[in-house]
Structure formats: structure tokens, C-alpha cells
Design a protein around this motif. Structure first.
Motif, PDB file in Angstrom:
ATOM      1  N   GLY A  43       0.786  -1.227   0.000  1.00  0.00           N
ATOM      2  CA  GLY A  43       0.000   0.000   0.000  1.00  0.00           C
ATOM      3  C   GLY A  43       0.819   1.279   0.000  1.00  0.00           C
ATOM      4  N   PRO A  44       1.810   1.402   0.901  1.00  0.00           N
ATOM      5  CA  PRO A  44       2.607   2.642   0.902  1.00  0.00           C
ATOM      6  C   PRO A  44       3.337   2.886  -0.416  1.00  0.00           C
ATOM      7  CG  PRO A  44       2.908   1.474   2.967  1.00  0.00           C
ATOM      8  CD  PRO A  44       2.122   0.572   2.057  1.00  0.00           C
ATOM      9  N   GLU A  45       3.837   1.825  -1.033  1.00  0.00           N
ATOM     10  CA  GLU A  45       4.511   1.998  -2.313  1.00  0.00           C
ATOM     11  C   GLU A  45       3.525   2.424  -3.400  1.00  0.00           C
ATOM     12  OE1 GLU A  45       4.781  -0.961  -0.596  1.00  0.00           O
ATOM     13  OE2 GLU A  45       6.717  -0.541   0.332  1.00  0.00           O
ATOM     14  N   GLN A  46       2.303   1.892  -3.336  1.00  0.00           N
ATOM     15  CA  GLN A  46       1.291   2.244  -4.328  1.00  0.00           C
ATOM     16  C   GLN A  46       0.915   3.721  -4.224  1.00  0.00           C
ATOM     17  OE1 GLN A  46       1.352   0.106  -6.635  1.00  0.00           O
ATOM     18  NE2 GLN A  46      -0.740  -0.635  -6.665  1.00  0.00           N
ATOM     19  N   ILE A  47       0.672   4.211  -3.002  1.00  0.00           N
ATOM     20  CA  ILE A  47       0.263   5.610  -2.858  1.00  0.00           C
ATOM     21  C   ILE A  47       1.420   6.534  -3.209  1.00  0.00           C
ATOM     22  CG2 ILE A  47       0.764   5.943  -0.399  1.00  0.00           C
ATOM     23  CD1 ILE A  47      -2.381   7.186  -2.167  1.00  0.00           C
ATOM     24  N   ALA A  48       2.650   6.119  -2.916  1.00  0.00           N
ATOM     25  CA  ALA A  48       3.803   6.945  -3.268  1.00  0.00           C
ATOM     26  C   ALA A  48       3.957   7.020  -4.780  1.00  0.00           C
ATOM     27  CB  ALA A  48       5.069   6.385  -2.628  1.00  0.00           C
ATOM     28  N   ARG A  49       3.774   5.897  -5.456  1.00  0.00           N
ATOM     29  CA  ARG A  49       3.877   5.886  -6.913  1.00  0.00           C
ATOM     30  C   ARG A  49       2.801   6.769  -7.534  1.00  0.00           C
ATOM     31  NH1 ARG A  49       2.985   0.519  -8.500  1.00  0.00           N
ATOM     32  NH2 ARG A  49       4.945   0.058  -7.481  1.00  0.00           N
ATOM     33  N   TRP A  50       1.570   6.683  -6.987  1.00  0.00           N
ATOM     34  CA  TRP A  50       0.481   7.513  -7.499  1.00  0.00           C
ATOM     35  C   TRP A  50       0.747   8.995  -7.238  1.00  0.00           C
ATOM     36  CZ3 TRP A  50      -2.929  10.720  -4.812  1.00  0.00           C
ATOM     37  CH2 TRP A  50      -3.954  11.262  -5.589  1.00  0.00           C
ATOM     38  N   ALA A  51       1.173   9.332  -6.035  1.00  0.00           N
ATOM     39  CA  ALA A  51       1.378  10.737  -5.679  1.00  0.00           C
ATOM     40  C   ALA A  51       2.524  11.367  -6.468  1.00  0.00           C
ATOM     41  CB  ALA A  51       1.647  10.865  -4.180  1.00  0.00           C
ATOM     42  N   ARG A  54       2.290  11.977 -12.705  1.00  0.00           N
ATOM     43  CA  ARG A  54       1.759  13.245 -13.213  1.00  0.00           C
ATOM     44  C   ARG A  54       0.300  13.423 -12.808  1.00  0.00           C
ATOM     45  NH1 ARG A  54       2.401  14.082 -19.366  1.00  0.00           N
ATOM     46  NH2 ARG A  54       4.527  14.517 -18.734  1.00  0.00           N
ATOM     47  N   ASP A  55      -0.501  12.360 -12.938  1.00  0.00           N
ATOM     48  CA  ASP A  55      -1.910  12.451 -12.560  1.00  0.00           C
ATOM     49  C   ASP A  55      -2.066  12.705 -11.064  1.00  0.00           C
ATOM     50  OD1 ASP A  55      -2.722  12.018 -15.140  1.00  0.00           O
ATOM     51  OD2 ASP A  55      -3.047   9.863 -14.862  1.00  0.00           O
ATOM     52  N   GLY A  56      -1.282  12.012 -10.264  1.00  0.00           N
ATOM     53  CA  GLY A  56      -1.363  12.204  -8.816  1.00  0.00           C
ATOM     54  C   GLY A  56      -0.995  13.618  -8.399  1.00  0.00           C
ATOM     55  N   ARG A  57       0.070  14.152  -8.991  1.00  0.00           N
ATOM     56  CA  ARG A  57       0.468  15.531  -8.673  1.00  0.00           C
ATOM     57  C   ARG A  57      -0.616  16.515  -9.084  1.00  0.00           C
ATOM     58  NH1 ARG A  57       5.470  14.112 -11.180  1.00  0.00           N
ATOM     59  NH2 ARG A  57       4.912  15.559 -12.849  1.00  0.00           N
TER      60      ARG A  57
END
Length: 104
Positions: A43-51, A54-57
Motif C-alpha cells: 500500500g505505501p509503495e502504491q500511494i507513493a507511486r500515485w502521488a 503526473r496524474d497524482g500531482r
């Protein structure tokens, strides 16, 4: 002059609604990462990758959150805690945490 004030107030309200919508997307992403963490342990790696994507930012910026590394670290620690956003934002949870802090 009154038309200008009304138009500005309307635009401000629209902006606030938009910001709330994007904040809800961030909360949904956190819930998805917490579910991934419980199921797959990543989970932490997934949210970090998303954040960091470009879309997450873009979503974080539209929600009024500065998409910097400190925010990514905070999102990762929130996911590691494993408390769903609906529970974390509830009044009962905040009261329980304050009671634990007073007892400690």
C-alpha cells in the motif's frame, strides 16, 4: 459593481466545490492503498507511486495540496497506519486518540 461581486463569489464557490471533489479523489486513493496494503502488503509503495505520478500531482494540486516529498511521506505513513479515511475523519476516532494521548 454588484455584478462583479456576484460573479467573483460564484467563481469562488465553484472553486471550493471543485477542490472538495478532488480532495474526495485523494481520500479514495488512500482507501485503495490501504486495501492494497491489507491484501498485498504494498500500500505505501502504491500511494507513493500515485502521488509522484503526473496524474497524482495534478489531483493533489487541484485538491489544494502541494505535491512535494513531505506530502508523499505523510500519505505513506497514513497508509501504514491502516486506518480507513472514513474512520480517521470520524469524531469517535479523534476522541479516542485524544483520550489515549491524555492517558500516556
Amino acid at each position: 459593481m454588484i455584478d462583479f461581486v456576484d460573479g467573483t463569489a460564484f467563481n469562488y464557490e465553484q472553486g471550493q466545490r471543485s477542490r472538495k471533489l478532488f480532495a474526495a479523489v485523494v481520500l479514495a486513493a488512500l482507501d485503495d492503498a490501504i486495501a492494497d496494503d491489507k491484501k498485498y502488503g504494498n500500500g505505501p509503495e502504491q500511494i507513493a507511486r500515485w502521488a509522484r505520478s503526473r496524474d497524482g500531482r495534478e489531483v493533489l494540486s487541484c485538491a489544494g495540496i502541494d505535491p512535494n516529498e513531505r506530502v508523499v511521506t505523510g500519505l505513506m505513513s497514513f497508509v501504514q497506519n491502516g486506518v480507513r479515511t472514513s474512520v480517521a475523519l470520524s469524531r469517535e476516532e479523534s476522541e479516542r486518540r485524544s483520550q489515549q494521548a491524555e492517558a500516556a
